[in-house]
Motif scaffolding. Sequence first.
Motif, PDB file in Angstrom:
ATOM      1  N   GLN A  39      -1.448  -2.799   2.529  1.00  0.00           N
ATOM      2  CA  GLN A  39      -1.056  -3.426   3.874  1.00  0.00           C
ATOM      3  C   GLN A  39      -0.385  -2.542   4.556  1.00  0.00           C
ATOM      4  O   GLN A  39       0.733  -2.352   4.285  1.00  0.00           O
ATOM      5  N   ALA A  40      -0.891  -1.951   5.801  1.00  0.00           N
ATOM      6  CA  ALA A  40      -0.049  -1.307   6.814  1.00  0.00           C
ATOM      7  C   ALA A  40       0.312  -2.000   8.109  1.00  0.00           C
ATOM      8  O   ALA A  40      -0.003  -2.872   8.231  1.00  0.00           O
ATOM      9  N   PRO A  41       1.500  -1.644   8.517  1.00  0.00           N
ATOM     10  CA  PRO A  41       2.102  -2.419   9.588  1.00  0.00           C
ATOM     11  C   PRO A  41       1.020  -2.638  10.720  1.00  0.00           C
ATOM     12  O   PRO A  41       0.293  -1.788  11.155  1.00  0.00           O
ATOM     13  N   GLY A  42       0.805  -3.620  11.184  1.00  0.00           N
ATOM     14  CA  GLY A  42      -0.107  -4.184  12.059  1.00  0.00           C
ATOM     15  C   GLY A  42      -1.417  -4.188  11.746  1.00  0.00           C
ATOM     16  O   GLY A  42      -2.528  -4.512  12.655  1.00  0.00           O
ATOM     17  N   LYS A  43      -1.934  -4.266  10.683  1.00  0.00           N
ATOM     18  CA  LYS A  43      -2.930  -4.293  10.021  1.00  0.00           C
ATOM     19  C   LYS A  43      -3.273  -5.098   8.894  1.00  0.00           C
ATOM     20  O   LYS A  43      -2.347  -5.698   8.328  1.00  0.00           O
ATOM     21  N   GLN A  44      -4.663  -5.628   8.855  1.00  0.00           N
ATOM     22  CA  GLN A  44      -4.914  -6.587   7.862  1.00  0.00           C
ATOM     23  C   GLN A  44      -4.655  -6.152   6.513  1.00  0.00           C
ATOM     24  O   GLN A  44      -4.923  -5.060   6.202  1.00  0.00           O
ATOM     25  N   ARG A  45      -4.415  -7.107   5.526  1.00  0.00           N
ATOM     26  CA  ARG A  45      -4.375  -6.441   3.959  1.00  0.00           C
ATOM     27  C   ARG A  45      -5.811  -6.261   3.588  1.00  0.00           C
ATOM     28  O   ARG A  45      -6.687  -6.876   4.150  1.00  0.00           O
ATOM     29  N   GLU A  46      -5.741  -5.323   2.662  1.00  0.00           N
ATOM     30  CA  GLU A  46      -7.158  -4.596   2.396  1.00  0.00           C
ATOM     31  C   GLU A  46      -7.217  -4.489   1.072  1.00  0.00           C
ATOM     32  O   GLU A  46      -6.193  -3.931   0.412  1.00  0.00           O
ATOM     33  N   LEU A  47      -8.186  -5.321   0.287  1.00  0.00           N
ATOM     34  CA  LEU A  47      -8.343  -4.905  -1.032  1.00  0.00           C
ATOM     35  C   LEU A  47      -9.020  -3.524  -1.345  1.00  0.00           C
ATOM     36  O   LEU A  47      -9.944  -3.243  -0.602  1.00  0.00           O
ATOM     37  N   MET A  82      -4.993   8.260  -6.666  1.00  0.00           N
ATOM     38  CA  MET A  82      -5.502   8.469  -5.214  1.00  0.00           C
ATOM     39  C   MET A  82      -5.430  10.094  -5.002  1.00  0.00           C
ATOM     40  O   MET A  82      -4.481  10.556  -5.081  1.00  0.00           O
ATOM     41  N   ASN A  83      -6.673  10.536  -4.561  1.00  0.00           N
ATOM     42  CA  ASN A  83      -6.789  11.765  -4.070  1.00  0.00           C
ATOM     43  C   ASN A  83      -7.103  12.159  -2.696  1.00  0.00           C
ATOM     44  O   ASN A  83      -7.573  11.110  -2.385  1.00  0.00           O
ATOM     45  N   SER A  84      -7.243  13.472  -2.376  1.00  0.00           N
ATOM     46  CA  SER A  84      -7.631  13.779  -0.954  1.00  0.00           C
ATOM     47  C   SER A  84      -7.016  12.532   0.092  1.00  0.00           C
ATOM     48  O   SER A  84      -7.636  12.137   0.858  1.00  0.00           O
ATOM     49  N   LEU A  85      -5.666  12.246  -0.104  1.00  0.00           N
ATOM     50  CA  LEU A  85      -5.114  11.361   0.715  1.00  0.00           C
ATOM     51  C   LEU A  85      -4.904  11.666   2.185  1.00  0.00           C
ATOM     52  O   LEU A  85      -4.908  12.864   2.532  1.00  0.00           O
ATOM     53  N   LYS A  86      -5.278  10.675   3.222  1.00  0.00           N
ATOM     54  CA  LYS A  86      -5.184  10.656   4.442  1.00  0.00           C
ATOM     55  C   LYS A  86      -4.033   9.902   5.040  1.00  0.00           C
ATOM     56  O   LYS A  86      -3.394   9.020   4.476  1.00  0.00           O
ATOM     57  N   PRO A  87      -3.637  10.369   6.334  1.00  0.00           N
ATOM     58  CA  PRO A  87      -2.521   9.492   6.922  1.00  0.00           C
ATOM     59  C   PRO A  87      -2.893   8.076   6.934  1.00  0.00           C
ATOM     60  O   PRO A  87      -2.110   7.263   6.871  1.00  0.00           O
ATOM     61  N   ASP A  88      -4.364   7.708   7.237  1.00  0.00           N
ATOM     62  CA  ASP A  88      -4.774   6.225   7.123  1.00  0.00           C
ATOM     63  C   ASP A  88      -4.508   5.651   5.948  1.00  0.00           C
ATOM     64  O   ASP A  88      -4.487   4.399   6.033  1.00  0.00           O
ATOM     65  N   ASP A  89      -4.046   6.164   4.991  1.00  0.00           N
ATOM     66  CA  ASP A  89      -3.908   5.653   3.571  1.00  0.00           C
ATOM     67  C   ASP A  89      -2.503   4.992   3.348  1.00  0.00           C
ATOM     68  O   ASP A  89      -2.067   4.462   2.596  1.00  0.00           O
ATOM     69  N   THR A  90      -1.536   5.431   4.494  1.00  0.00           N
ATOM     70  CA  THR A  90      -0.157   4.891   4.505  1.00  0.00           C
ATOM     71  C   THR A  90      -0.150   3.537   4.575  1.00  0.00           C
ATOM     72  O   THR A  90      -0.712   2.878   5.317  1.00  0.00           O
ATOM     73  N   ALA A  91       0.596   2.839   3.591  1.00  0.00           N
ATOM     74  CA  ALA A  91       0.586   1.450   3.459  1.00  0.00           C
ATOM     75  C   ALA A  91       1.706   1.153   2.216  1.00  0.00           C
ATOM     76  O   ALA A  91       1.910   2.012   1.470  1.00  0.00           O
TER      77      ALA A  91
END
Length: 122
Positions: A39-47, A82-91
């Motif tokens: 879960q990232a700030p302001g986003k829905q929890r994701e499986l 977790m490989n090839s991490l992206k800023p969108d993976d921040t949570a």
Amino acid sequence: QVQLVESGGGLVQAGGSLRLSCAASGITFSRNAIGWYRQAPGKQRELVASISRGGNTNYADSVRGRFTISRDNAKNTVYLQMNSLKPDDTAVYYCTAGGNYISGYYASPGYWGQGTQVTVSA
């Protein structure tokens, strides 16, 4: 008392890797499907990823091909590589157990860990 303890989070640059671990106690680990949520700030929890008792795995489209979930029943531990991490993976990443794993879908976990922060810088 069921405990799920996550570790391995931290700060990494985009393109880097992290491995999260989740150590379980108080449950018959081998009989439980396991799922990692985030879960990232302001986003829905994701499986993000799940693994059945028998080792079948499933991934969110956003991480498929980059993340790998695995389990070691002898150590009562599940991992998320977790490989090839992206800023969108921040949570905050949460380990869960006790959910239903039916036809590749994991839902309704009964147990949650406290979460571990993953931050990916650009």
